[in-house]
Design a protein around this motif. Sequence first.
Motif, PDB file in Angstrom:
ATOM      1  N   ALA A 143      -3.177   4.607   1.047  1.00  0.00           N
ATOM      2  CA  ALA A 143      -3.454   4.657   2.482  1.00  0.00           C
ATOM      3  C   ALA A 143      -4.403   5.802   2.820  1.00  0.00           C
ATOM      4  O   ALA A 143      -5.344   5.638   3.608  1.00  0.00           O
ATOM      5  CB  ALA A 143      -2.149   4.801   3.255  1.00  0.00           C
ATOM      6  N   LYS A 144      -4.169   6.962   2.219  1.00  0.00           N
ATOM      7  CA  LYS A 144      -5.063   8.094   2.459  1.00  0.00           C
ATOM      8  C   LYS A 144      -6.471   7.793   1.941  1.00  0.00           C
ATOM      9  O   LYS A 144      -7.474   8.109   2.602  1.00  0.00           O
ATOM     10  CB  LYS A 144      -4.516   9.352   1.782  1.00  0.00           C
ATOM     11  CG  LYS A 144      -3.261   9.917   2.434  1.00  0.00           C
ATOM     12  CD  LYS A 144      -2.785  11.161   1.686  1.00  0.00           C
ATOM     13  CE  LYS A 144      -1.571  11.784   2.332  1.00  0.00           C
ATOM     14  NZ  LYS A 144      -1.134  13.016   1.626  1.00  0.00           N
ATOM     15  N   GLN A 145      -6.537   7.212   0.756  1.00  0.00           N
ATOM     16  CA  GLN A 145      -7.840   6.866   0.199  1.00  0.00           C
ATOM     17  C   GLN A 145      -8.582   5.884   1.098  1.00  0.00           C
ATOM     18  O   GLN A 145      -9.789   6.011   1.319  1.00  0.00           O
ATOM     19  CB  GLN A 145      -7.670   6.250  -1.194  1.00  0.00           C
ATOM     20  CG  GLN A 145      -7.535   7.237  -2.328  1.00  0.00           C
ATOM     21  CD  GLN A 145      -7.658   6.553  -3.677  1.00  0.00           C
ATOM     22  OE1 GLN A 145      -7.179   5.429  -3.870  1.00  0.00           O
ATOM     23  NE2 GLN A 145      -8.290   7.229  -4.622  1.00  0.00           N
ATOM     24  N   ARG A 146      -7.836   4.938   1.627  1.00  0.00           N
ATOM     25  CA  ARG A 146      -8.446   3.878   2.435  1.00  0.00           C
ATOM     26  C   ARG A 146      -9.032   4.428   3.739  1.00  0.00           C
ATOM     27  O   ARG A 146     -10.169   4.110   4.090  1.00  0.00           O
ATOM     28  CB  ARG A 146      -7.408   2.795   2.730  1.00  0.00           C
ATOM     29  CG  ARG A 146      -7.937   1.593   3.495  1.00  0.00           C
ATOM     30  CD  ARG A 146      -8.974   0.855   2.709  1.00  0.00           C
ATOM     31  NE  ARG A 146      -9.447  -0.315   3.449  1.00  0.00           N
ATOM     32  CZ  ARG A 146     -10.651  -0.857   3.284  1.00  0.00           C
ATOM     33  NH1 ARG A 146     -11.498  -0.347   2.400  1.00  0.00           N
ATOM     34  NH2 ARG A 146     -11.005  -1.908   3.975  1.00  0.00           N
ATOM     35  N   VAL A 147      -8.275   5.269   4.456  1.00  0.00           N
ATOM     36  CA  VAL A 147      -8.810   5.793   5.724  1.00  0.00           C
ATOM     37  C   VAL A 147     -10.013   6.696   5.463  1.00  0.00           C
ATOM     38  O   VAL A 147     -10.991   6.674   6.224  1.00  0.00           O
ATOM     39  CB  VAL A 147      -7.744   6.549   6.549  1.00  0.00           C
ATOM     40  CG1 VAL A 147      -6.651   5.610   7.021  1.00  0.00           C
ATOM     41  CG2 VAL A 147      -7.152   7.722   5.804  1.00  0.00           C
ATOM     42  N   ALA A 148      -9.945   7.492   4.403  1.00  0.00           N
ATOM     43  CA  ALA A 148     -11.070   8.371   4.086  1.00  0.00           C
ATOM     44  C   ALA A 148     -12.316   7.562   3.740  1.00  0.00           C
ATOM     45  O   ALA A 148     -13.437   7.905   4.149  1.00  0.00           O
ATOM     46  CB  ALA A 148     -10.701   9.291   2.929  1.00  0.00           C
ATOM     47  N   MET A 155       0.843  -1.188   0.000  1.00  0.00           N
ATOM     48  CA  MET A 155       0.000   0.000   0.000  1.00  0.00           C
ATOM     49  C   MET A 155       0.885   1.249   0.000  1.00  0.00           C
ATOM     50  O   MET A 155       1.730   1.421   0.886  1.00  0.00           O
ATOM     51  CB  MET A 155      -0.904   0.006   1.252  1.00  0.00           C
ATOM     52  CG  MET A 155      -1.879   1.170   1.306  1.00  0.00           C
ATOM     53  SD  MET A 155      -2.885   1.193   2.830  1.00  0.00           S
ATOM     54  CE  MET A 155      -3.754  -0.366   2.740  1.00  0.00           C
ATOM     55  N   ASP A 156       0.714   2.123  -1.020  1.00  0.00           N
ATOM     56  CA  ASP A 156       1.477   3.364  -1.011  1.00  0.00           C
ATOM     57  C   ASP A 156       0.709   4.428  -0.244  1.00  0.00           C
ATOM     58  O   ASP A 156      -0.420   4.209   0.203  1.00  0.00           O
ATOM     59  CB  ASP A 156       1.818   3.814  -2.434  1.00  0.00           C
ATOM     60  CG  ASP A 156       0.578   4.122  -3.284  1.00  0.00           C
ATOM     61  OD1 ASP A 156      -0.487   4.454  -2.708  1.00  0.00           O
ATOM     62  OD2 ASP A 156       0.673   4.054  -4.526  1.00  0.00           O
ATOM     63  N   ILE A 157       1.307   5.617  -0.105  1.00  0.00           N
ATOM     64  CA  ILE A 157       0.702   6.640   0.732  1.00  0.00           C
ATOM     65  C   ILE A 157      -0.621   7.141   0.161  1.00  0.00           C
ATOM     66  O   ILE A 157      -1.565   7.431   0.913  1.00  0.00           O
ATOM     67  CB  ILE A 157       1.690   7.807   0.967  1.00  0.00           C
ATOM     68  CG1 ILE A 157       1.136   8.763   2.040  1.00  0.00           C
ATOM     69  CG2 ILE A 157       1.997   8.552  -0.338  1.00  0.00           C
ATOM     70  CD1 ILE A 157       2.145   9.779   2.519  1.00  0.00           C
ATOM     71  N   PHE A 158      -0.715   7.207  -1.172  1.00  0.00           N
ATOM     72  CA  PHE A 158      -1.973   7.632  -1.792  1.00  0.00           C
ATOM     73  C   PHE A 158      -3.083   6.634  -1.473  1.00  0.00           C
ATOM     74  O   PHE A 158      -4.199   7.029  -1.111  1.00  0.00           O
ATOM     75  CB  PHE A 158      -1.788   7.764  -3.301  1.00  0.00           C
ATOM     76  CG  PHE A 158      -3.028   8.228  -4.023  1.00  0.00           C
ATOM     77  CD1 PHE A 158      -3.320   9.582  -4.113  1.00  0.00           C
ATOM     78  CD2 PHE A 158      -3.908   7.319  -4.602  1.00  0.00           C
ATOM     79  CE1 PHE A 158      -4.469  10.022  -4.770  1.00  0.00           C
ATOM     80  CE2 PHE A 158      -5.048   7.745  -5.259  1.00  0.00           C
ATOM     81  CZ  PHE A 158      -5.331   9.097  -5.351  1.00  0.00           C
ATOM     82  N   LYS A 217      -9.586   0.486  11.272  1.00  0.00           N
ATOM     83  CA  LYS A 217     -10.318  -0.430  10.392  1.00  0.00           C
ATOM     84  C   LYS A 217      -9.813  -0.439   8.952  1.00  0.00           C
ATOM     85  O   LYS A 217     -10.274  -1.238   8.149  1.00  0.00           O
ATOM     86  CB  LYS A 217     -11.813  -0.083  10.390  1.00  0.00           C
ATOM     87  CG  LYS A 217     -12.483  -0.299  11.742  1.00  0.00           C
ATOM     88  CD  LYS A 217     -13.984  -0.086  11.653  1.00  0.00           C
ATOM     89  CE  LYS A 217     -14.667  -0.393  12.979  1.00  0.00           C
ATOM     90  NZ  LYS A 217     -16.141  -0.260  12.904  1.00  0.00           N
ATOM     91  N   SER A 218      -8.864   0.433   8.648  1.00  0.00           N
ATOM     92  CA  SER A 218      -8.425   0.563   7.254  1.00  0.00           C
ATOM     93  C   SER A 218      -7.223  -0.300   6.898  1.00  0.00           C
ATOM     94  O   SER A 218      -6.930  -0.503   5.719  1.00  0.00           O
ATOM     95  CB  SER A 218      -8.070   2.022   6.970  1.00  0.00           C
ATOM     96  OG  SER A 218      -6.997   2.429   7.817  1.00  0.00           O
ATOM     97  N   GLY A 219      -6.495  -0.759   7.909  1.00  0.00           N
ATOM     98  CA  GLY A 219      -5.278  -1.525   7.651  1.00  0.00           C
ATOM     99  C   GLY A 219      -4.059  -0.685   7.349  1.00  0.00           C
ATOM    100  O   GLY A 219      -2.996  -1.224   7.011  1.00  0.00           O
ATOM    101  N   VAL A 220      -4.142   0.645   7.486  1.00  0.00           N
ATOM    102  CA  VAL A 220      -3.021   1.508   7.123  1.00  0.00           C
ATOM    103  C   VAL A 220      -1.907   1.504   8.170  1.00  0.00           C
ATOM    104  O   VAL A 220      -0.773   1.895   7.870  1.00  0.00           O
ATOM    105  CB  VAL A 220      -3.483   2.962   6.900  1.00  0.00           C
ATOM    106  CG1 VAL A 220      -4.501   3.024   5.784  1.00  0.00           C
ATOM    107  CG2 VAL A 220      -4.035   3.574   8.182  1.00  0.00           C
TER     108      VAL A 220
END
Length: 436
Positions: A6-11, A1-4, A123-126
């Motif tokens: 990761a941000k998408q996932r938490v949002a 998972m890249d940073i982009f 809950k996002s796995g980040v």
Amino acid sequence: MDIFEAKQRVAQIIEENQKQIIEVGEHIWKNPEPGYREFKTSAYLVEILKNMGLEVKTDLAVTGFRADIDTGRPGPTLAILGELDSLILPNHPECDKTTGAVHACGHNASAASLIGTAIGLLKSGVLDSMCGKIALIATPAEEGIELDYRKELMNQGKIGSIAGKSQLLREGVFDDVDISYMHHLSSGYGYNDHNGCVNKKITFHGKSCHAASPQAGHNALNASTLALNAIAMLREVYSNDPYVRIHGIITNGGDTVNIIPDTVSMEYMLRAPTVEKILSLNERFDKVVMYAAKAAECEATVETVNGYMPLYDHAGLGDVIRRSLEFLDPEAFFDDNQHFYSSCTDMGDIATVIPAVHAYAAGAKGTGHGIDYGIADPFAAYVRSSQINAVAAVELLFGDAQTGKQIAADKKNLMRIPEYIKIIDSINKTVSSTDL
């Protein structure tokens, strides 16, 4: 998972759980509690966090708490804050009819964002792609109200500061924190620097007598009237300073109309943009009040309690918050500290010792601290603010946390917590006109 990603996932996770997050915000709105009284609010949030599997340290600064989300890898400690307390505004249509309490400053949204942020990160796995620790800290008593109640807590040894974040600093809750931010509800997005302040409790002492023979006494209300006029003249001295504010109320003007009052009390707040100006204004104010009392053949006692330190936000951290909003909503306007606010917040105490930002999130309507204040957009107030918190945390702590480490390095340039405590304790004192 890249940073982009990761941000998408938490949002995405936060948006998927928006119903629960909004319910939290609305529950707190309907159950307001003023500072150092937020027992139900705190217990409600603690239970939710515990049900999410977090360990929570409670009874911090009376009603505050801290829950850590640890990635298991060394890195900076980021504190994300949520405020608990309400105002007291009995004329607000949605206030608690018994206490007059109401969240007419939007702290219910700030508190709810702690839950939304936790949901997104857990809950996002980040977390597997991040390092360091995220401390979710609920802070009580931001509003500088009910001075007598807070002074009684101080006299009982339960607190040493009237402001919650200052008290948490005293208790060592922020000792390991490297970076901190929060979101306060507003009508738009951004961050701004703020004044600091001190609080005053003034008591005029005279001699009571029958009001039909006023010459037999010394009228404490006359002393307060002279002081009010002298304070108004003191404002003229600072007329070229756009940020100095001097304002107060009479809390007791006497007991019965046919007795010359022997005791009159007032509360005041003095606001200024630097510690030096606060200290200078503080000294001049005390002299004006005490000499006014003398002029009315009375005496005065002035108790000073430190309120908040001036707030100067960390620009680099502010850029992280701005980029997080742009990631979520590229069209949104973000105020990059374009205006200095004459209001105050105890986030100034945090920013004095830790790189910090007191950010704003949209979703409010009406006048802050006014009877028309309310939530215009629940999604923005509760959900979007949670998303910004979580997305910013990802940027700061992703990978080896290079962005977070760069900002955390500036902590060495700030005041140390023991020095900060020494300064605010030096402000807390009582002076009397009998010593003149």
